[in-house]
Design an enzyme around this catalytic site. Structure first.
Site, PDB file in Angstrom:
ATOM      1  N   CYS A 116      81.975  64.167  67.354  1.00 32.96           N
ATOM      2  CA  CYS A 116      81.325  64.045  68.663  1.00 32.96           C
ATOM      3  C   CYS A 116      81.714  65.160  69.629  1.00 32.96           C
ATOM      4  O   CYS A 116      81.033  65.384  70.627  1.00 32.96           O
ATOM      5  CB  CYS A 116      81.616  62.675  69.266  1.00 32.96           C
ATOM      6  SG  CYS A 116      80.989  61.348  68.226  1.00 32.96           S
ATOM      7  N   HIS A 257      79.878  62.876  76.661  1.00 31.78           N
ATOM      8  CA  HIS A 257      79.462  62.363  75.360  1.00 31.78           C
ATOM      9  C   HIS A 257      79.081  60.889  75.523  1.00 31.78           C
ATOM     10  O   HIS A 257      79.735  60.145  76.243  1.00 31.78           O
ATOM     11  CB  HIS A 257      80.604  62.521  74.364  1.00 31.78           C
ATOM     12  CG  HIS A 257      80.335  61.836  73.068  1.00 31.78           C
ATOM     13  ND1 HIS A 257      79.195  62.077  72.338  1.00 31.78           N
ATOM     14  CD2 HIS A 257      81.045  60.907  72.373  1.00 31.78           C
ATOM     15  CE1 HIS A 257      79.225  61.328  71.248  1.00 31.78           C
ATOM     16  NE2 HIS A 257      80.327  60.604  71.242  1.00 31.78           N
ATOM     17  N   ASN A 287      74.588  56.784  70.196  1.00 27.98           N
ATOM     18  CA  ASN A 287      75.499  57.898  69.996  1.00 27.98           C
ATOM     19  C   ASN A 287      74.925  58.817  68.907  1.00 27.98           C
ATOM     20  O   ASN A 287      74.905  58.451  67.738  1.00 27.98           O
ATOM     21  CB  ASN A 287      76.878  57.347  69.593  1.00 27.98           C
ATOM     22  CG  ASN A 287      77.903  58.448  69.387  1.00 27.98           C
ATOM     23  OD1 ASN A 287      77.575  59.636  69.384  1.00 27.98           O
ATOM     24  ND2 ASN A 287      79.148  58.053  69.209  1.00 27.98           N
TER      25      ASN A 287
HETATM   26  C1  LIG Z   1      82.687  49.213  68.541  1.00 25.57           C
HETATM   27  C2  LIG Z   1      82.809  48.602  69.920  1.00 25.57           C
HETATM   28  C3  LIG Z   1      81.493  48.616  70.635  1.00 25.57           C
HETATM   29  C4  LIG Z   1      83.270  47.161  69.758  1.00 25.57           C
HETATM   30  O1  LIG Z   1      83.376  46.575  71.038  1.00 25.57           O
HETATM   31  P1  LIG Z   1      84.622  45.657  71.387  1.00 25.57           P
HETATM   32  O2  LIG Z   1      84.385  45.126  72.711  1.00 25.57           O
HETATM   33  O3  LIG Z   1      85.849  46.468  71.129  1.00 25.57           O
HETATM   34  O4  LIG Z   1      84.467  44.524  70.344  1.00 25.57           O
HETATM   35  P2  LIG Z   1      85.550  43.999  69.320  1.00 25.57           P
HETATM   36  O5  LIG Z   1      85.706  44.990  68.217  1.00 25.57           O
HETATM   37  O6  LIG Z   1      86.764  43.568  70.072  1.00 25.57           O
HETATM   38  O7  LIG Z   1      84.799  42.751  68.789  1.00 25.57           O
HETATM   39  C5  LIG Z   1      84.565  41.627  69.623  1.00 25.57           C
HETATM   40  C6  LIG Z   1      83.767  40.631  68.836  1.00 25.57           C
HETATM   41  O8  LIG Z   1      82.417  41.104  68.730  1.00 25.57           O
HETATM   42  C7  LIG Z   1      82.031  41.075  67.375  1.00 25.57           C
HETATM   43  N1  LIG Z   1      81.067  42.132  67.130  1.00 25.57           N
HETATM   44  C8  LIG Z   1      81.302  43.401  66.723  1.00 25.57           C
HETATM   45  N2  LIG Z   1      80.154  44.052  66.602  1.00 25.57           N
HETATM   46  C9  LIG Z   1      79.183  43.209  66.940  1.00 25.57           C
HETATM   47  C10 LIG Z   1      77.782  43.306  67.012  1.00 25.57           C
HETATM   48  N3  LIG Z   1      77.120  44.423  66.708  1.00 25.57           N
HETATM   49  N4  LIG Z   1      77.099  42.213  67.408  1.00 25.57           N
HETATM   50  C11 LIG Z   1      77.700  41.084  67.703  1.00 25.57           C
HETATM   51  N5  LIG Z   1      79.023  40.923  67.664  1.00 25.57           N
HETATM   52  C12 LIG Z   1      79.750  41.970  67.282  1.00 25.57           C
HETATM   53  C13 LIG Z   1      83.317  41.259  66.615  1.00 25.57           C
HETATM   54  O9  LIG Z   1      83.185  40.749  65.298  1.00 25.57           O
HETATM   55  C14 LIG Z   1      84.274  40.447  67.430  1.00 25.57           C
HETATM   56  O10 LIG Z   1      84.100  39.075  67.106  1.00 25.57           O
HETATM   57  P3  LIG Z   1      85.366  38.086  67.046  1.00 25.57           P
HETATM   58  O11 LIG Z   1      85.941  38.123  68.417  1.00 25.57           O
HETATM   59  O12 LIG Z   1      84.746  36.806  66.654  1.00 25.57           O
HETATM   60  O13 LIG Z   1      86.274  38.693  66.026  1.00 25.57           O
HETATM   61  C15 LIG Z   1      83.854  49.341  70.759  1.00 25.57           C
HETATM   62  O14 LIG Z   1      85.131  49.144  70.224  1.00 25.57           O
HETATM   63  C16 LIG Z   1      83.593  50.799  70.844  1.00 25.57           C
HETATM   64  O15 LIG Z   1      82.642  51.228  71.447  1.00 25.57           O
HETATM   65  N6  LIG Z   1      84.481  51.628  70.277  1.00 25.57           N
HETATM   66  C17 LIG Z   1      84.339  53.042  70.321  1.00 25.57           C
HETATM   67  C18 LIG Z   1      83.297  53.451  69.346  1.00 25.57           C
HETATM   68  C19 LIG Z   1      82.916  54.876  69.507  1.00 25.57           C
HETATM   69  O16 LIG Z   1      82.733  55.324  70.592  1.00 25.57           O
HETATM   70  N7  LIG Z   1      82.794  55.593  68.386  1.00 25.57           N
HETATM   71  C20 LIG Z   1      82.369  56.927  68.358  1.00 25.57           C
HETATM   72  C21 LIG Z   1      83.468  57.799  68.818  1.00 25.57           C
HETATM   73  S1  LIG Z   1      82.944  59.165  69.591  1.00 25.57           S
END
Ligand SMILES: CC(C)(COP(=O)(O)OP(=O)(O)OC[C@H]1O[C@@H](n2cnc3c(N)ncnc32)[C@H](O)[C@@H]1OP(=O)(O)O)[C@@H](O)C(=O)NCCC(=O)NCCS
Length: 332
Positions: A116, A257, A287
């Site tokens: 990214c 980004h 993204n």
């Molecule tokens: C991936 C991301 C959106 C997850 O969001 P989060 O708030 O951290 O969510 P969590 O991983 O804590 O998951 C929370 C819950 O949502 C659930 N969940 C994850 N993805 C889901 C989806 N697409 N739909 C519904 N529920 C989802 C998880 O299973 C978890 O459930 P649980 O509490 O029963 O275990 C977030 O961590 C993120 O944006 N990370 C950075 C990713 C990124 O930018 N990557 C590129 C780098 S440049």
């Protein structure tokens, strides 16, 4: 001390595939909901390629638009740098495929892998050649087809990404008042295990076993990436402002980004910049990895939100971990 580079961006053009995948479409593929995706990421829809369309195709389309927009003949391009983590194939480089497709007969080129942060890194590299005067016109492209490496059984990852490409033209800056004022790029390789594609390289060449183990997809520890990105996007942007004697109030626009709206808002708060000065388009593209920043720049120019003389910040965090930030005076 700033690290000025006597180079400026003189044009930006983009291309996204026409097909749109909405959150509702994803609801039919994985157990997710429009509400969850919107709330946790800010994404509403993303553009995705049809089968047979690769990073070089999107890149070449963006490059052709850039040539037309800047009234540049393909033969005038001296260097092509393509930032991508989804090249058409391991080799030849995507830059070579683009060079041929657009007829840039005189250009040399190569690919750059910084996920990214790829566009910021590529501008940093390309700007050295433009600033030195050895290369008059450098084309820098961010192009990724993330859908080619997404696991549509992994709901925490597959909802985040889209496909797209953006190209920028770099030329020597004429005066100190335009172009790249400063940049900061860094790597924290200890974070590599949080966002990577384990299969397909020399460590795990493709076999039936690696495919069965789903190793040719993006693997991500979302929360680790989130925490790192929140901290580093803000640190790098704030650091660049500070060492150049600026505050958030001096900025005309930030084009961050687009990984997660919450990451962007956290950075914005730290900089003390109002909403109107932060380009957000994650809602429509998701993204797109190396393409998010040029997509944002093009949109800002089109909407009149970025004009000659404006103070612009671009900043990104990506797999690696890689981080890149740049402060510039917009030059066209
Ligand atoms: C991936 C991301 C959106 C997850 O969001 P989060 O708030 O951290 O969510 P969590 O991983 O804590 O998951 C929370 C819950 O949502 C659930 N969940 C994850 N993805 C889901 C989806 N697409 N739909 C519904 N529920 C989802 C998880 O299973 C978890 O459930 P649980 O509490 O029963 O275990 C977030 O961590 C993120 O944006 N990370 C950075 C990713 C990124 O930018 N990557 C590129 C780098 S440049």
């Amino acid at each position: 001390m700033g690290r000025r580079l006597a180079a400026k961006i003189t044009g930006v053009a983009c291309h996204v595939p026409p097909r749109v995948m909405t959150n509702a479409d994803l609801e039919k593929i994985v157990e997710t909901s429009d509400a969850w995706i919107r709330e946790r990421t800010g994404i509403m829809e993303r553009h995705v390629v049809d089968q047979g369309v690769a990073a070089s195709h999107l890149a070449a389309e963006a490059a052709k638009k850039l040539l037309a927009q800047t009234h540049t003949a393909p033969e005038e391009i001296d260097l092509i740098i393509v930032a991508t983590v989804t090249p058409d194939m391991m080799f030849p480089a995507t830059a070579c495929l683009v060079q041929d497709r657009i007829g840039a007969r005189r250009a040399w080129g190569f690919d750059l892998s910084a996920a990214c942060s790829g566009f910021v890194y590529a501008v940093t590299v390309g700007a050295q050649f433009a600033a030195a005067g050895t290369h008059k016109k450098v084309m820098v492209i961010g192009s990724d087809v993330m859908t080619s490496i997404l696991d549509y059984q992994d709901r925490a990852t597959c909802v985040l990404f889209g496909d797209g490409a953006g190209a920028a033209l770099l030329e020597q800056a004429g005066s100190d008042s335009e172009g790249i004022l400063d940049f900061h790029n860094d790597v924290d390789g200890s974070g590599g295990c949080n966002l990577y594609m384990p299969g397909g390289g020399s460590l795990h060449p493709p076999t039936h076993e690696t495919v069965d183990a789903r190793m040719h997809y993006v693997h991500q520890e979302g929360q680790q990436v989130f925490k790192y990105a929140v901290r580093r996007m803000a640190d790098v942007a704030a650091g660049l402002l500070e060492r150049n004697g600026f505050t958030g109030k001096d900025l005309s626009l930030v084009v961050p980004h687009q990984a997660n709206l919450r990451i962007i808002r956290a950075m914005q708060q730290r900089l003390g910049v109002e909403d109107a000065k932060v380009l957000i388009n994650i809602d429509r593209y998701g993204n797109t990895t190396a393409a998010t920043i040029p997509l944002g720049l093009q949109e800002a120019v089109e909407q009149g939100r970025l004009r000659r003389g404006d103070l612009l910040m671009i900043v990104a965090v990506g797999a690696g971990f890689t981080t890149g930030g740049m402060l510039m005076r917009w030059a066209y």
